[in-house]
Every structure is written in C-alpha cells, then in structure tokens.
Design a protein around this motif. Sequence first.
Motif, PDB file in Angstrom:
ATOM      1  N   ILE A 115       0.435  -1.270  -0.200  1.00  0.00           N
ATOM      2  CA  ILE A 115       0.132  -0.329   0.276  1.00  0.00           C
ATOM      3  C   ILE A 115       1.164   0.723  -0.352  1.00  0.00           C
ATOM      4  N   ILE A 116       1.419   1.504   0.840  1.00  0.00           N
ATOM      5  CA  ILE A 116       2.584   2.325   1.078  1.00  0.00           C
ATOM      6  C   ILE A 116       3.071   2.459   0.114  1.00  0.00           C
ATOM      7  N   SER A 117       3.806   1.311  -0.757  1.00  0.00           N
ATOM      8  CA  SER A 117       5.196   1.551  -1.881  1.00  0.00           C
ATOM      9  C   SER A 117       3.672   2.233  -2.907  1.00  0.00           C
ATOM     10  N   LEU A 118       2.986   1.656  -3.371  1.00  0.00           N
ATOM     11  CA  LEU A 118       2.080   1.420  -4.210  1.00  0.00           C
ATOM     12  C   LEU A 118       1.555   3.357  -4.073  1.00  0.00           C
ATOM     13  N   ILE A 119       0.937   4.178  -3.199  1.00  0.00           N
ATOM     14  CA  ILE A 119       1.376   5.296  -2.740  1.00  0.00           C
ATOM     15  C   ILE A 119       2.029   6.817  -3.581  1.00  0.00           C
ATOM     16  N   ILE A 120       3.429   6.737  -2.364  1.00  0.00           N
ATOM     17  CA  ILE A 120       4.807   6.732  -3.257  1.00  0.00           C
ATOM     18  C   ILE A 120       4.689   6.636  -4.763  1.00  0.00           C
ATOM     19  N   GLN A 121       4.997   5.717  -5.420  1.00  0.00           N
ATOM     20  CA  GLN A 121       4.598   5.412  -6.538  1.00  0.00           C
ATOM     21  C   GLN A 121       4.388   6.492  -7.066  1.00  0.00           C
ATOM     22  N   ALA A 122       2.883   6.145  -6.934  1.00  0.00           N
ATOM     23  CA  ALA A 122       1.623   7.053  -8.163  1.00  0.00           C
ATOM     24  C   ALA A 122       1.959   8.798  -7.573  1.00  0.00           C
ATOM     25  N   VAL A 123       2.459   8.738  -5.920  1.00  0.00           N
ATOM     26  CA  VAL A 123       2.913  10.532  -6.159  1.00  0.00           C
ATOM     27  C   VAL A 123       3.606  10.938  -6.383  1.00  0.00           C
ATOM     28  N   ALA A 124       4.826  10.047  -6.406  1.00  0.00           N
ATOM     29  CA  ALA A 124       6.058  10.337  -7.381  1.00  0.00           C
ATOM     30  C   ALA A 124       5.880  10.574  -9.036  1.00  0.00           C
ATOM     31  N   SER A 125       4.926   9.745  -9.862  1.00  0.00           N
ATOM     32  CA  SER A 125       4.170   9.961 -11.120  1.00  0.00           C
ATOM     33  C   SER A 125       4.389  11.346 -11.314  1.00  0.00           C
ATOM     34  N   TRP A 126       2.990  11.922  -9.870  1.00  0.00           N
ATOM     35  CA  TRP A 126       2.859  13.041 -10.491  1.00  0.00           C
ATOM     36  C   TRP A 126       4.013  14.284 -11.010  1.00  0.00           C
ATOM     37  N   PHE A 127       5.270  13.702 -10.889  1.00  0.00           N
ATOM     38  CA  PHE A 127       6.713  14.888 -10.516  1.00  0.00           C
ATOM     39  C   PHE A 127       7.242  14.406 -11.386  1.00  0.00           C
ATOM     40  N   GLN A 128       7.240  13.305 -11.919  1.00  0.00           N
ATOM     41  CA  GLN A 128       8.286  12.741 -13.160  1.00  0.00           C
ATOM     42  C   GLN A 128       8.579  13.447 -14.540  1.00  0.00           C
ATOM     43  N   ALA A 129       9.335  13.715 -14.603  1.00  0.00           N
ATOM     44  CA  ALA A 129       9.812  15.258 -15.734  1.00  0.00           C
ATOM     45  C   ALA A 129      10.570  13.772 -16.529  1.00  0.00           C
ATOM     46  N   GLY A 130       9.469  14.210 -17.523  1.00  0.00           N
ATOM     47  CA  GLY A 130      10.540  13.100 -18.801  1.00  0.00           C
ATOM     48  C   GLY A 130      10.759  11.763 -18.545  1.00  0.00           C
ATOM     49  N   GLY A 131       9.950  11.361 -17.544  1.00  0.00           N
ATOM     50  CA  GLY A 131      10.673   9.352 -17.516  1.00  0.00           C
ATOM     51  C   GLY A 131      11.918   8.844 -16.657  1.00  0.00           C
ATOM     52  N   ALA A 132      12.341  10.069 -15.741  1.00  0.00           N
ATOM     53  CA  ALA A 132      13.367   9.914 -15.162  1.00  0.00           C
ATOM     54  C   ALA A 132      13.056   9.191 -13.866  1.00  0.00           C
ATOM     55  N   LEU A 168      -4.665   2.344  -7.557  1.00  0.00           N
ATOM     56  CA  LEU A 168      -5.888   2.789  -7.062  1.00  0.00           C
ATOM     57  C   LEU A 168      -7.192   1.314  -6.854  1.00  0.00           C
ATOM     58  N   VAL A 169      -6.977   0.686  -7.762  1.00  0.00           N
ATOM     59  CA  VAL A 169      -7.507  -0.804  -7.956  1.00  0.00           C
ATOM     60  C   VAL A 169      -6.924  -1.438  -6.717  1.00  0.00           C
ATOM     61  N   ALA A 170      -5.245  -1.640  -7.391  1.00  0.00           N
ATOM     62  CA  ALA A 170      -5.028  -2.519  -6.143  1.00  0.00           C
ATOM     63  C   ALA A 170      -4.516  -2.066  -4.464  1.00  0.00           C
ATOM     64  N   ILE A 171      -4.681  -0.648  -4.363  1.00  0.00           N
ATOM     65  CA  ILE A 171      -5.063   0.012  -2.848  1.00  0.00           C
ATOM     66  C   ILE A 171      -5.964  -0.741  -1.772  1.00  0.00           C
ATOM     67  N   ILE A 172      -7.195  -0.738  -3.081  1.00  0.00           N
ATOM     68  CA  ILE A 172      -8.344  -0.753  -2.724  1.00  0.00           C
ATOM     69  C   ILE A 172      -8.572  -2.140  -1.807  1.00  0.00           C
ATOM     70  N   GLY A 173      -8.056  -3.006  -3.161  1.00  0.00           N
ATOM     71  CA  GLY A 173      -8.045  -4.625  -2.519  1.00  0.00           C
ATOM     72  C   GLY A 173      -7.179  -4.795  -1.728  1.00  0.00           C
ATOM     73  N   LEU A 174      -5.930  -4.208  -1.431  1.00  0.00           N
ATOM     74  CA  LEU A 174      -5.645  -4.654  -0.836  1.00  0.00           C
ATOM     75  C   LEU A 174      -6.342  -3.720   1.327  1.00  0.00           C
ATOM     76  N   ASN A 175      -6.874  -3.526   0.274  1.00  0.00           N
ATOM     77  CA  ASN A 175      -7.353  -2.536   2.144  1.00  0.00           C
ATOM     78  C   ASN A 175      -8.511  -3.591   2.206  1.00  0.00           C
ATOM     79  N   VAL A 176      -8.808  -4.112   1.618  1.00  0.00           N
ATOM     80  CA  VAL A 176     -10.210  -5.672   1.628  1.00  0.00           C
ATOM     81  C   VAL A 176      -9.025  -6.373   2.398  1.00  0.00           C
ATOM     82  N   VAL A 177      -7.955  -6.912   1.682  1.00  0.00           N
ATOM     83  CA  VAL A 177      -6.930  -7.764   2.200  1.00  0.00           C
ATOM     84  C   VAL A 177      -7.306  -7.852   3.934  1.00  0.00           C
TER      85      VAL A 177
END
Length: 184
Positions: A115-132, A168-177
């Motif tokens: 869950i935490i790694s998905l959130i970090i990755q999703a937030v980081a993707s918003w600030f990713q410039a040029g496929g860094a 988002l779908v993965a985090i919802i599924g993981l919360n169900v788990v």
Amino acid sequence: MSQALQNASVFLIGTLFSLYILAVLLRTLLALSRADFYNPISQFLVTVTNPPLRLLRRVIPPAGRLDTAALVLALVLQMTQTALIALIHGVGVPPFGLFMVSVVELLRQVVWIYIISLIIQAVASWFQAGGALGRNPGLELLDSLNRPLLNPIRRMLPSTGMVDLSPLVAIIGLNVVLIFLGAL
C-alpha cells in the motif's frame, strides 16, 4: 515496572524489531519481483540482513524463487517481538497463538508495504519529468516491486489515457485484504 519504563520498553522493542523485519520482508519481496540486485537500496538490504540469513540458509533451503530462510527469520523475529511485548505487559501467550498472531502480523506488514509503495509510486509519478523513473534508485525499486501486482490489473482495466487507475484498484483490493486479516 513503572508505566513509563514499560511504555519505553515496548516502543524500543517494537521499533527495532519492526525495522529489521521490514528489511527482511523488503529483501524477500524485491527478490520475488526480480528487482535489480545491484540497486544501492537492494545492496543495503542485503548487507543488513545477510548475517543471520547466511546461517539460516545452511539448514533451510529455498523453495524455488522463494527465500524460505528469510521468511523463517521474519517469522521468528515477529514471534520474539510479540512474546517480549506480551511479557512486558505480563500476559502469557500460548505457542500456537503466538505463531498465528505472528503470521497474521507478517501478512499485514506485507500488505502495508505494498500500500505504501503504491502510494509513493503514484505520487512520485505526478512529479516525474521526462521519464526520470530509471534515474532514481528508490522509484526504480518501487516499480519493480509493484509491477507484478499492477500488471494483471492493467490488463483488465480499460485504457483511460494518461491516467493509470491500477494503483487505486490495487490499494482498494489490499485494504479489503487488511479487513479480512483484521478479522483473524
């Protein structure tokens, strides 16, 4: 034992054991996802967890790609942490109960890692410039860790253009788990 000393002891035991268990679980999950072994973060995890694992691997062989020695180490550490905290509180825990509580707690920790790694990755993707992504060793590892979880979801979801809903779908599924694990 005074309440402050008891609380401090529980805090220190919980923190130190949890950090080491986290390192062992991360090493195991990154190996399962075939993350870059030479990544600096991977090398740190290997260095930190290698001493006890080297000893355990002499008696506990791997099961395919699964590092069973690391799982046994994580389970023993979790059981020790739970037993010590119960002892500080003056509560006795039967061995089977200790085992079951420890297994459920390890499963919860694995779910929280994702869950935490998905959130970090999703937030980081918003600030990713040029496929860094490939230039940051932490984000590279997160991508390797989450890819086996996200790829099946991505294949099932319809294309939404530039917005990836699979985390988002993965985090919802993981919360169900987590809800089901909490019921145990």
